[in-house]
Design a protein around this motif. Structure first.
Motif, PDB file in Angstrom:
ATOM      1  N   PHE A 519      74.987 -33.438  27.906  1.00  9.71           N
ATOM      2  CA  PHE A 519      73.549 -33.176  27.938  1.00  9.71           C
ATOM      3  C   PHE A 519      73.206 -31.815  28.546  1.00  9.71           C
ATOM      4  CE2 PHE A 519      69.115 -33.754  29.081  1.00  9.71           C
ATOM      5  CZ  PHE A 519      68.622 -34.386  27.953  1.00  9.71           C
ATOM      6  N   LEU A 520      73.614 -31.547  29.782  1.00  4.97           N
ATOM      7  CA  LEU A 520      73.220 -30.310  30.450  1.00  4.97           C
ATOM      8  C   LEU A 520      73.892 -29.089  29.844  1.00  4.97           C
ATOM      9  CD1 LEU A 520      73.149 -31.384  34.204  1.00  4.97           C
ATOM     10  CD2 LEU A 520      71.215 -31.043  32.664  1.00  4.97           C
ATOM     11  N   VAL A 521      75.118 -29.271  29.346  1.00  2.82           N
ATOM     12  CA  VAL A 521      75.852 -28.137  28.790  1.00  2.82           C
ATOM     13  C   VAL A 521      75.203 -27.637  27.503  1.00  2.82           C
ATOM     14  CG1 VAL A 521      78.088 -27.376  27.916  1.00  2.82           C
ATOM     15  CG2 VAL A 521      77.968 -28.947  29.848  1.00  2.82           C
ATOM     16  N   THR A 522      74.563 -28.532  26.739  1.00  4.54           N
ATOM     17  CA  THR A 522      73.973 -28.155  25.452  1.00  4.54           C
ATOM     18  C   THR A 522      72.445 -28.160  25.510  1.00  4.54           C
ATOM     19  OG1 THR A 522      74.097 -30.464  24.729  1.00  4.54           O
ATOM     20  CG2 THR A 522      75.949 -29.020  24.165  1.00  4.54           C
ATOM     21  N   ALA A 523      71.876 -27.988  26.688  1.00  2.19           N
ATOM     22  CA  ALA A 523      70.424 -28.012  26.856  1.00  2.19           C
ATOM     23  C   ALA A 523      69.905 -26.634  27.270  1.00  2.19           C
ATOM     24  CB  ALA A 523      70.024 -29.051  27.895  1.00  2.19           C
ATOM     25  N   SER A 524      68.615 -26.439  27.032  1.00  2.00           N
ATOM     26  CA  SER A 524      67.928 -25.217  27.443  1.00  2.00           C
ATOM     27  C   SER A 524      66.551 -25.602  27.947  1.00  2.00           C
ATOM     28  CB  SER A 524      67.802 -24.236  26.271  1.00  2.00           C
ATOM     29  OG  SER A 524      67.013 -23.128  26.625  1.00  2.00           O
ATOM     30  N   ALA A 525      66.095 -24.937  29.015  1.00  2.00           N
ATOM     31  CA  ALA A 525      64.795 -25.259  29.597  1.00  2.00           C
ATOM     32  C   ALA A 525      64.133 -23.979  30.093  1.00  2.00           C
ATOM     33  CB  ALA A 525      64.943 -26.258  30.737  1.00  2.00           C
ATOM     34  N   GLY A 526      62.808 -23.986  30.050  1.00  5.02           N
ATOM     35  CA  GLY A 526      62.047 -22.838  30.530  1.00  5.02           C
ATOM     36  C   GLY A 526      60.748 -23.285  31.166  1.00  5.02           C
ATOM     37  N   HIS A 540      49.516 -12.109  37.417  1.00  3.80           N
ATOM     38  CA  HIS A 540      50.840 -12.510  37.885  1.00  3.80           C
ATOM     39  C   HIS A 540      51.529 -13.393  36.853  1.00  3.80           C
ATOM     40  CE1 HIS A 540      47.464 -14.713  39.769  1.00  3.80           C
ATOM     41  NE2 HIS A 540      48.042 -15.742  39.177  1.00  3.80           N
ATOM     42  N   THR A 541      52.836 -13.293  36.828  1.00  4.52           N
ATOM     43  CA  THR A 541      53.683 -14.117  35.961  1.00  4.52           C
ATOM     44  C   THR A 541      54.946 -14.480  36.724  1.00  4.52           C
ATOM     45  OG1 THR A 541      52.882 -13.015  33.959  1.00  4.52           O
ATOM     46  CG2 THR A 541      54.944 -14.232  33.781  1.00  4.52           C
ATOM     47  N   VAL A 542      55.298 -15.756  36.681  1.00  4.05           N
ATOM     48  CA  VAL A 542      56.544 -16.250  37.275  1.00  4.05           C
ATOM     49  C   VAL A 542      57.247 -17.084  36.217  1.00  4.05           C
ATOM     50  CG1 VAL A 542      57.583 -17.464  39.218  1.00  4.05           C
ATOM     51  CG2 VAL A 542      55.352 -16.406  39.488  1.00  4.05           C
ATOM     52  N   TYR A 543      58.549 -16.881  36.028  1.00  2.00           N
ATOM     53  CA  TYR A 543      59.260 -17.641  35.004  1.00  2.00           C
ATOM     54  C   TYR A 543      60.647 -18.052  35.489  1.00  2.00           C
ATOM     55  CZ  TYR A 543      62.188 -13.584  33.878  1.00  2.00           C
ATOM     56  OH  TYR A 543      63.088 -12.557  33.945  1.00  2.00           O
ATOM     57  N   LEU A 544      61.166 -19.085  34.828  1.00  4.18           N
ATOM     58  CA  LEU A 544      62.491 -19.626  35.138  1.00  4.18           C
ATOM     59  C   LEU A 544      63.076 -20.177  33.847  1.00  4.18           C
ATOM     60  CD1 LEU A 544      64.556 -20.578  37.360  1.00  4.18           C
ATOM     61  CD2 LEU A 544      63.258 -22.702  37.458  1.00  4.18           C
ATOM     62  N   ASN A 545      64.259 -19.700  33.440  1.00  5.01           N
ATOM     63  CA  ASN A 545      64.897 -20.118  32.188  1.00  5.01           C
ATOM     64  C   ASN A 545      66.348 -20.508  32.433  1.00  5.01           C
ATOM     65  OD1 ASN A 545      62.587 -19.508  30.591  1.00  5.01           O
ATOM     66  ND2 ASN A 545      63.193 -17.357  30.520  1.00  5.01           N
ATOM     67  N   TYR A 546      66.800 -21.513  31.683  1.00  3.98           N
ATOM     68  CA  TYR A 546      68.195 -21.955  31.764  1.00  3.98           C
ATOM     69  C   TYR A 546      68.673 -22.333  30.376  1.00  3.98           C
ATOM     70  CZ  TYR A 546      71.977 -25.349  32.044  1.00  3.98           C
ATOM     71  OH  TYR A 546      73.151 -26.033  31.826  1.00  3.98           O
ATOM     72  N   SER A 547      69.932 -22.001  30.057  1.00 11.02           N
ATOM     73  CA  SER A 547      70.575 -22.471  28.822  1.00 11.02           C
ATOM     74  C   SER A 547      72.044 -22.742  29.118  1.00 11.02           C
ATOM     75  CB  SER A 547      70.435 -21.427  27.700  1.00 11.02           C
ATOM     76  OG  SER A 547      71.062 -20.214  28.046  1.00 11.02           O
ATOM     77  N   GLY A 548      72.527 -23.892  28.651  1.00 11.62           N
ATOM     78  CA  GLY A 548      73.912 -24.271  28.879  1.00 11.62           C
ATOM     79  C   GLY A 548      74.876 -23.463  28.039  1.00 11.62           C
ATOM     80  N   LEU A 549      76.128 -23.508  28.419  1.00  8.13           N
ATOM     81  CA  LEU A 549      77.141 -22.718  27.724  1.00  8.13           C
ATOM     82  C   LEU A 549      77.387 -23.229  26.302  1.00  8.13           C
ATOM     83  CD1 LEU A 549      78.906 -20.282  28.360  1.00  8.13           C
ATOM     84  CD2 LEU A 549      80.729 -21.841  29.044  1.00  8.13           C
ATOM     85  N   GLY A 550      77.062 -24.485  26.037  1.00  9.54           N
ATOM     86  CA  GLY A 550      77.243 -25.039  24.696  1.00  9.54           C
ATOM     87  C   GLY A 550      75.972 -25.092  23.881  1.00  9.54           C
ATOM     88  N   TYR A 551      74.888 -24.531  24.398  1.00  2.77           N
ATOM     89  CA  TYR A 551      73.608 -24.562  23.678  1.00  2.77           C
ATOM     90  C   TYR A 551      73.663 -23.636  22.470  1.00  2.77           C
ATOM     91  CZ  TYR A 551      68.621 -23.938  22.763  1.00  2.77           C
ATOM     92  OH  TYR A 551      67.388 -23.871  22.170  1.00  2.77           O
ATOM     93  N   ASN A 552      73.152 -24.103  21.336  1.00  2.00           N
ATOM     94  CA  ASN A 552      73.178 -23.330  20.098  1.00  2.00           C
ATOM     95  C   ASN A 552      71.893 -23.590  19.334  1.00  2.00           C
ATOM     96  OD1 ASN A 552      73.904 -21.849  17.848  1.00  2.00           O
ATOM     97  ND2 ASN A 552      75.115 -23.494  16.945  1.00  2.00           N
ATOM     98  N   ASN A 553      71.104 -22.541  19.123  1.00  2.00           N
ATOM     99  CA  ASN A 553      69.835 -22.662  18.409  1.00  2.00           C
ATOM    100  C   ASN A 553      69.809 -21.674  17.244  1.00  2.00           C
ATOM    101  OD1 ASN A 553      67.252 -23.018  17.500  1.00  2.00           O
ATOM    102  ND2 ASN A 553      66.248 -22.261  19.357  1.00  2.00           N
TER     103      ASN A 553
END
Length: 801
Positions: A519-526, A540-553
């Motif tokens: 799940f976490l390895v193939t997930a992306s969140a922002g 002002h703008t604040v952001y946070l992004n994550y993508s797993g090593l197996g995520y593919n879009n």
């Protein structure tokens, strides 16, 4: 620790700002309120006022050509009491012309069976308002339909050709042909764009030829056509009853009814005005009635009951007066907006099912197109296919896309193209409530299959690969304080065998079945928050992004795997925007290995300041640093560093009574490339000067860019680029520009040259542009081939409309 500080800022903002958020009403929201509030369904008094106004007008159809099978059942008696017979016939001819007899009969049957009076009242009231707002005294009902005659508007055709002898480029000759056209059928405008790009490669005599074609529904032109048709046939101010003084009518009606209730004993009863009757509640009215002690309680009780019955008969009279006040304050501005008035089309214009559907469509593109939704789904995706989106009156959103893609990436020429084929066919669905870019809640699904693309080198068969991506997106509006947006995306991949018979169906089922694996390895969140506080003059703008090593879009060619990013952007202004400061910080961590903790770590921050001294002079400064480190389990090493500080000024004024503009920049830049063999550490001085002087219709322009490496460490470092030109008119019709150029990159290239440009317009619509750039090498080096000595371009354009 830095990450937790950013996360804390986002969480705090999410909980605190909504408490103080205030919703601002946009013009379109005001229009929606006008459409929904200005209705008098169920209010017999309001309907009577409109019926009386219609009766006072002379007959609109002296000899009406009425359609057959007019409705004569209980419907007219229920809603149209007081309307004379001639107008009643004319009204139903209008209703059947707009909505069709089938729709009208369906509503009548619904009234008979379900006694759905509210729905029937709203339908009749809306149609009465449209009938009242007709512009002409004798409108031809057939003319209310949108024009159906096909039309064609060929707007632009052009051709361009260029040639250059720079051997570093892959081709010498390149041609570009462009065509833009608009076809209208049934008042539906469709744009056509065609482009042909062709050229001859230096390494192959074969002609490289690419054709790009795009059809798109022109929503803006469609809305303008509908708006023009509405304005031609209707007086929209009358549709909103702007010409009727409801307050005066209500007072007259209430006074007359009160006198009938008092039955000549008005001196014994307390007089109740229309305003009191509409705005007072039952307790206040009871106290007002029983304030009189000259009559027995039984008579007062009977009188009070009739007063309350009259109040109920008035219905939402007070609400309608408030709505009419809203209309008078916003109507003129609202009518000038075609997108707002076009919302009335479904009630005032006979439209086909396709025409009604296209009113809800936001975009519809077919051919070689770019599809965009969000970074977690489809973003900047160039494909051959179709994509469209719509938003209905209930704020429900739908987007569909179907097509084939081919990414132009380095792996396209490598042997690993069999494992990760750049050519794919995909299908995309997005739905939910709310529009993209505004408050919304959406879910999305994307399915992609690898395909064999002809012309790939080497020509190998791709493995059967299926990718499924599901996502959830939420944007929460905080009113004047901005918005918070969150998106979660999850991918699943399955790979099968290769060969001509790829079993994509079986692979697709396996991909969906394994959607929740890893799940976490193939997930992306922002997660991001952006907004402004006008009182503090801050954005002002604040952001946070994550993508797993197996995520593919496959829907986002620029998405990255194994990435973790967070950042902050703040801007503050002072002195009525004369001074401003902006700070930006970005941190990006990218995994390099699935087995170890090796990462690329990128740190970037910048600080910009600007001060407008006067209308003629503006001063600016910038401090910027970018750094990349390679991090392993044991150590961290710097790989790249770019640090720069610069000061600039922009000035305009007059010199010897001649207007001029001038720009100057001075900067100090540090560039470090760290490697074990030969690290490069440079320190540059950057200088840029630009000056333009107007002499009547002519202009003298000069530009200078100088880059000096004080350590003489880099190869492409000591650079001087100068050009001086004169822009003038020749024979009154030809606009020309002549420039002298000089380029010196120490020990790499040194050139002096001449550039000539000419442009003219013939017969008002035909334009020609020609340019020639000649360069002479002053020194011979192995790098001369990168710069070239000759380049010419010519373009022909004919403006058809």
């Amino acid at each position: 620790m830095t990450f937790f500080r950013y996360a804390g800022i986002i969480v705090c903002l999410a909980f605190t700002i909504p408490v103080h958020a205030q919703r601002t009403v946009s013009p379109l929201d005001t229009g929606k309120a006008m459409l929904s509030n200005v209705s008098f369904a169920g209010n017999a008094v309001m309907r009577k006022v409109l019926v009386d106004s219609l009766n006072k007008q002379f007959s609109r159809f002296p000899k009406p050509g009425l359609p057959g099978n007019l409705l004569t059942g209980p419907l007219p008696l229920h809603n149209l009491k007081g309307l004379n017979d001639t107008l009643k016939q004319q009204f139903f001819a209008y209703v059947q012309s707009i909505s069709g007899s089938l729709k009208t009969r369906q509503l009548e049957e619904g009234y008979k069976l379900l006694k759905d009076t509210s729905r029937m009242n709203k339908f009749i009231d809306d149609k009465l308002r449209g009938f009242y707002a007709l512009m002409k005294d004798e409108p031809a009902l057939n003319s209310l339909k949108l024009p159906g005659k096909p039309a064609n508007k060929l707007s632009q055709a052009g051709a361009e050709a260029s040639y250059g002898d720079t051997t570093g480029n892959s081709s010498g000759w390149w041609n570009n042909i462009q065509l833009q056209d608009q076809v209208t059928v049934g008042s539906i405008p469709i744009n056509l764009q065609y482009a042909n790009v062709s050229g001859y490669s230096r390494f192959d005599s074969k002609l490289e030829n690419e054709n790009l074609v795009k059809f798109n529904f022109d929503k803006e032109a469609y809305v303008k056509k509908i708006n023009a048709h509405l304005q031609k046939n209707y007086d929209l101010k009358k549709y909103f009853l702007d010409d009727i003084d409801f307050k005066s009518h209500l007072r007259t009606f209430v006074d007359a009814r009160m006198k009938s209730l008092q039955a000549g004993k008005d001196s014994l009863f307390h007089h109740i005005s229309a305003d009191q009757l509409m705005h007072m509640d039952s307790v206040q009215l009871r106290n007002l009635v029983f304030d009189s002690r000259l009559l027995p309680d039984s008579i007062l009780e009977n009188y009070y009951g009739k007063v309350m019955q009259l109040k109920q008969e008035l219905g939402g009279g007070a609400q309608l007066l408030n709505s009419q006040h809203l209309v008078k304050g916003n109507l003129n501005k609202w009518i000038e907006d075609p997108a707002s008035t076009a919302r009335l089309a479904k009630d005032l214009i006979p439209m086909s099912g396709l025409q009604r559907l296209l009113m809800k469509v936001k975009e519809l593109n077919v051919g070689n197109i770019a599809a965009n939704a969000s970074k977690g789904t489809v973003s900047d995706l160039f494909m051959t296919g179709a994509a469209g989106s719509l938003l209905n009156d209930k704020n429900k959103y739908l987007m569909l896309a179907l097509g084939k893609t081919r990414e132009m990436t380095p792996r396209d020429i490598g042997l690993n193209a069999t494992m990760d084929a750049p050519a794919k066919s995909l299908q995309f669905l997005r739905l939910g409530s709310g529009d993209i870019g505004k408050g919304h809640t959406h879910i999305s699904a994307l399915n992609a299959n690898a395909r064999n693309s002809p012309g790939r080198a080497p020509d190998v068969m791709a493995l059967a690969q299926n990718t499924f991506v599901g996502s959830f997106s939420k944007q929460l509006s905080l009113g004047e304080y901005g918005s918070i947006e969150a998106e979660f995306s999850k991918s699943a991949n399955r790979t099968g065998g290769s060969g001509p018979g790829l079993e994509h169906a079986a692979v697709s089922k396996a991909a969906i079945a394994g959607f929740f694996d890893d799940f976490l390895v193939t997930a992306s969140a922002g997660l991001s928050y952006s907004g402004e506080i006008a009182k503090w003059r801050t954005a002002h703008t604040v952001y946070l992004n994550y993508s797993g090593l197996g995520y593919n879009n496959p829907g986002n060619p620029y998405s990255r795997r194994g990435m973790f990013q967070y950042g902050l952007n703040l801007k503050r202004t002072w002195l009525k925007n004369k001074a401003s400061v902006q700070f930006r910080s970005d941190v990006k961590n990218m995994a390099r290995s699935a087995a170890t903790g090796s990462q690329w770590k990128n740190y970037t921050f910048s600080l910009d300041g600007r001060y407008r001294v006067s209308r003629k002079l503006t001063l600016s400064s910038r401090l910027h640093q970018s750094q990349m480190n390679t991090v392993s389990d044991k150590n961290s090493d710097a790989v790249f560093l770019n640090r720069k500080v610069s000061f600039s000024s922009q000035m305009n004024g007059k010199m010897w009574k001649r207007p001029y503009t001038s720009f100057a920049m001075l900067g100090l830049q540090q560039l470090n490339y760290e490697n074990a063999v030969q690290p490069v550490r440079s320190m540059f001085i950057n200088t840029h000067l630009s000056h333009n002087v107007m002499i009547g219709s002519r202009m003298i322009a000069g530009n200078l860019f100088y880059n000096r490496d004080m350590k003489n460490a880099a190869i492409y470092s000591n650079l001087l680029n100068v050009d001086a030109g004169y822009h003038y008119a020749l024979l009154k019709h030809i606009q020309c520009g002549s420039s002298l150029t000089f380029l010196d990159n120490k020990d790499v290239v040194r050139q002096v040259g001449f550039r000539q440009q000419a442009a003219t317009q013939l017969m008002k619509r035909f334009s020609v542009n020609v340019s020639v750039d000649l360069r002479k090498d002053l020194i011979n080096t192995p790098q001369n081939y990168l710069y070239g000595n000759f380049r010419t371009e010519m373009s022909l354009h004919y403006q058809l409309n």
